[in-house]
Enzyme design. Sequence first.
Site, PDB file in Angstrom:
ATOM      1  N   LYS A  13       0.835  -1.208   0.000  1.00 31.88           N
ATOM      2  CA  LYS A  13       0.000   0.000   0.000  1.00 31.88           C
ATOM      3  C   LYS A  13       0.870   1.258   0.000  1.00 31.88           C
ATOM      4  CE  LYS A  13      -2.084  -1.155   3.898  1.00 31.88           C
ATOM      5  NZ  LYS A  13      -1.430  -2.437   4.228  1.00 31.88           N
ATOM      6  N   ARG A  88     -10.254   0.480   8.171  1.00 32.23           N
ATOM      7  CA  ARG A  88      -9.785  -0.846   8.532  1.00 32.23           C
ATOM      8  C   ARG A  88     -10.844  -1.655   9.263  1.00 32.23           C
ATOM      9  NH1 ARG A  88      -3.935   0.234   8.678  1.00 32.23           N
ATOM     10  NH2 ARG A  88      -2.886  -1.720   9.071  1.00 32.23           N
ATOM     11  N   ARG A 127      11.744  -5.281   5.359  1.00 34.83           N
ATOM     12  CA  ARG A 127      11.525  -3.876   4.993  1.00 34.83           C
ATOM     13  C   ARG A 127      12.358  -2.913   5.848  1.00 34.83           C
ATOM     14  NH1 ARG A 127       5.556  -1.878   5.456  1.00 34.83           N
ATOM     15  NH2 ARG A 127       5.780  -2.860   7.486  1.00 34.83           N
ATOM     16  N   ARG A 161      10.719  -0.647  11.444  1.00 33.96           N
ATOM     17  CA  ARG A 161       9.583  -0.406  12.339  1.00 33.96           C
ATOM     18  C   ARG A 161       9.590  -1.395  13.501  1.00 33.96           C
ATOM     19  NH1 ARG A 161       4.542   0.160   8.252  1.00 33.96           N
ATOM     20  NH2 ARG A 161       3.574  -1.108   9.887  1.00 33.96           N
ATOM     21  N   ARG A 172      -0.930  -8.892  13.140  1.00 37.63           N
ATOM     22  CA  ARG A 172      -1.455  -7.896  12.201  1.00 37.63           C
ATOM     23  C   ARG A 172      -2.254  -8.581  11.099  1.00 37.63           C
ATOM     24  NH1 ARG A 172       4.073  -5.023  11.051  1.00 37.63           N
ATOM     25  NH2 ARG A 172       2.968  -4.098   9.287  1.00 37.63           N
TER      26      ARG A 172
HETATM   27  P1  AP5 Z   1       4.799  -1.654   1.864  1.00 41.45           P
HETATM   28  O1  AP5 Z   1       4.480  -0.837   0.675  1.00 41.45           O
HETATM   29  O2  AP5 Z   1       5.552  -1.016   2.970  1.00 41.45           O
HETATM   30  O3  AP5 Z   1       3.469  -2.389   2.410  1.00 41.45           O
HETATM   31  P2  AP5 Z   1       2.214  -1.827   3.191  1.00 41.45           P
HETATM   32  O4  AP5 Z   1       1.007  -2.437   2.576  1.00 41.45           O
HETATM   33  O5  AP5 Z   1       2.279  -0.337   3.279  1.00 41.45           O
HETATM   34  O6  AP5 Z   1       2.446  -2.513   4.576  1.00 41.45           O
HETATM   35  P3  AP5 Z   1       2.336  -1.965   6.058  1.00 41.45           P
HETATM   36  O7  AP5 Z   1       3.097  -2.911   6.926  1.00 41.45           O
HETATM   37  O8  AP5 Z   1       2.696  -0.518   6.144  1.00 41.45           O
HETATM   38  O9  AP5 Z   1       0.810  -2.135   6.311  1.00 41.45           O
HETATM   39  P4  AP5 Z   1       0.078  -2.194   7.636  1.00 41.45           P
HETATM   40  O10 AP5 Z   1      -1.296  -2.099   7.165  1.00 41.45           O
HETATM   41  O11 AP5 Z   1       0.396  -3.333   8.516  1.00 41.45           O
HETATM   42  O12 AP5 Z   1       0.716  -0.950   8.456  1.00 41.45           O
HETATM   43  P5  AP5 Z   1       0.200   0.496   8.800  1.00 41.45           P
HETATM   44  O13 AP5 Z   1       1.364   1.383   8.867  1.00 41.45           O
HETATM   45  O14 AP5 Z   1      -0.947   0.863   7.936  1.00 41.45           O
HETATM   46  O15 AP5 Z   1       5.602  -2.949   1.353  1.00 41.45           O
HETATM   47  C1  AP5 Z   1       6.161  -3.883   2.271  1.00 41.45           C
HETATM   48  C2  AP5 Z   1       7.570  -4.321   1.789  1.00 41.45           C
HETATM   49  O16 AP5 Z   1       7.422  -5.108   0.620  1.00 41.45           O
HETATM   50  C3  AP5 Z   1       8.477  -3.155   1.412  1.00 41.45           C
HETATM   51  O17 AP5 Z   1       9.783  -3.461   1.846  1.00 41.45           O
HETATM   52  C4  AP5 Z   1       8.405  -3.088  -0.114  1.00 41.45           C
HETATM   53  O18 AP5 Z   1       9.637  -2.643  -0.652  1.00 41.45           O
HETATM   54  C5  AP5 Z   1       8.110  -4.528  -0.504  1.00 41.45           C
HETATM   55  N1  AP5 Z   1       7.180  -4.623  -1.651  1.00 41.45           N
HETATM   56  C6  AP5 Z   1       6.093  -3.842  -1.905  1.00 41.45           C
HETATM   57  N2  AP5 Z   1       5.458  -4.260  -3.036  1.00 41.45           N
HETATM   58  C7  AP5 Z   1       6.153  -5.354  -3.471  1.00 41.45           C
HETATM   59  C8  AP5 Z   1       6.001  -6.228  -4.602  1.00 41.45           C
HETATM   60  N3  AP5 Z   1       4.989  -6.085  -5.493  1.00 41.45           N
HETATM   61  N4  AP5 Z   1       6.911  -7.231  -4.743  1.00 41.45           N
HETATM   62  C9  AP5 Z   1       7.925  -7.389  -3.857  1.00 41.45           C
HETATM   63  N5  AP5 Z   1       8.139  -6.573  -2.782  1.00 41.45           N
HETATM   64  C10 AP5 Z   1       7.255  -5.574  -2.581  1.00 41.45           C
HETATM   65  O19 AP5 Z   1      -0.393   0.288  10.266  1.00 41.45           O
HETATM   66  C11 AP5 Z   1       0.459  -0.018  11.355  1.00 41.45           C
HETATM   67  C12 AP5 Z   1      -0.376  -0.145  12.621  1.00 41.45           C
HETATM   68  O20 AP5 Z   1      -1.010   1.104  12.907  1.00 41.45           O
HETATM   69  C13 AP5 Z   1      -1.533  -1.155  12.583  1.00 41.45           C
HETATM   70  O21 AP5 Z   1      -1.087  -2.459  12.880  1.00 41.45           O
HETATM   71  C14 AP5 Z   1      -2.469  -0.584  13.645  1.00 41.45           C
HETATM   72  O22 AP5 Z   1      -2.021  -0.880  14.938  1.00 41.45           O
HETATM   73  C15 AP5 Z   1      -2.325   0.910  13.443  1.00 41.45           C
HETATM   74  N6  AP5 Z   1      -3.308   1.473  12.482  1.00 41.45           N
HETATM   75  C16 AP5 Z   1      -3.019   2.068  11.288  1.00 41.45           C
HETATM   76  N7  AP5 Z   1      -4.141   2.459  10.673  1.00 41.45           N
HETATM   77  C17 AP5 Z   1      -5.162   2.109  11.487  1.00 41.45           C
HETATM   78  C18 AP5 Z   1      -6.577   2.223  11.392  1.00 41.45           C
HETATM   79  N8  AP5 Z   1      -7.172   2.789  10.322  1.00 41.45           N
HETATM   80  N9  AP5 Z   1      -7.328   1.709  12.412  1.00 41.45           N
HETATM   81  C19 AP5 Z   1      -6.752   1.163  13.486  1.00 41.45           C
HETATM   82  N10 AP5 Z   1      -5.430   1.012  13.644  1.00 41.45           N
HETATM   83  C20 AP5 Z   1      -4.636   1.478  12.648  1.00 41.45           C
HETATM   84 MG    MG Z   2       2.494   1.042   4.852  1.00 42.51          MG
END
Ligand code: AP5
Ligand code: MG
Length: 216
Positions: A13, A88, A127, A161, A172
């Site tokens: 994402k 979410r 990552r 992270r 997660r």
């Molecule tokens: P990356 O692009 O970083 O993936 P991502 O989908 O952004 O993954 P996240 O871990 O950030 O998602 P998340 O939903 O767990 O975390 P968030 O910060 O939202 O890609 C991942 C890796 O893969 C990278 O190294 C990249 O280079 C590689 N890659 C990407 N595409 C690829 C491909 N096609 N092929 C190969 N490699 C690839 O949330 C964190 C925490 O915050 C949650 O757990 C929760 O506690 C809280 N939170 C956030 N939002 C909310 C909400 N709305 N409600 C409640 N709690 C929330």
């Molecule tokens: Mg992300």
Amino acid sequence: MNVILLGPPGAGKGTQAKRLEEKHKLIQLSTGDMLRAAVASGNDLGKKAKEIMDAGQLVPDNLMIDLISDRIDQPDCTNGFILDGFPRTTPQAEALDSMLAEKGLKLHSVIEMKVQDEILVDRITGRYTCANCGAGYHDSFQQPRVAGVCDACGGTEFTRRSDDTAETVRSRLAAYHAQTAPILPYYGEKGVLKAVDGMTGIDEVTAQIEDALGAA
Ligand code: AP5
Ligand code: MG
């Protein structure tokens, strides 16, 4: 154009949101990044969120809804935004609908990024990001052109992270399947849902998203 990128942790994402941001002059609204900034600043929200995030659970809906509603009101969002990590839960999706209606905004598309769980653990544990500009990298899948030097800003410090451990990733993923995946049919019924295969290479995923947006 207002777009939601919806997918499990590590689906790509953030990677794709950055590309859409540049190409379409949109603003990436990552609730995860906002929460991490709050944790780093030590404010009230950060204090509430830190433990929940490190346990791989979801921060309470009311906090997230207020956070995103205030952010959408900022002037830089007028050309459109990409929601990355929000909504979410069903209450978040319903609250988003109400706030968009109140603000006179429309949702263009919801892009579901489909990736199998086994692949996600490798993606997340490998990552890292540039400590200076936040550009994202991966130990195997996305290395900087010069080892140890950020492509985007030339920075040489990188961070990982605290929730990117194999154990937290499992929680997660469980939260995604239990609380977030159930909102997909909600958007399917509205006719705005488009799925892309997130297991292809990064450029191929970008191309699929562009197709999906064009076809929306
Ligand atoms: P990356 O692009 O970083 O993936 P991502 O989908 O952004 O993954 P996240 O871990 O950030 O998602 P998340 O939903 O767990 O975390 P968030 O910060 O939202 O890609 C991942 C890796 O893969 C990278 O190294 C990249 O280079 C590689 N890659 C990407 N595409 C690829 C491909 N096609 N092929 C190969 N490699 C690839 O949330 C964190 C925490 O915050 C949650 O757990 C929760 O506690 C809280 N939170 C956030 N939002 C909310 C909400 N709305 N409600 C409640 N709690 C929330
Ligand atoms: Mg992300």
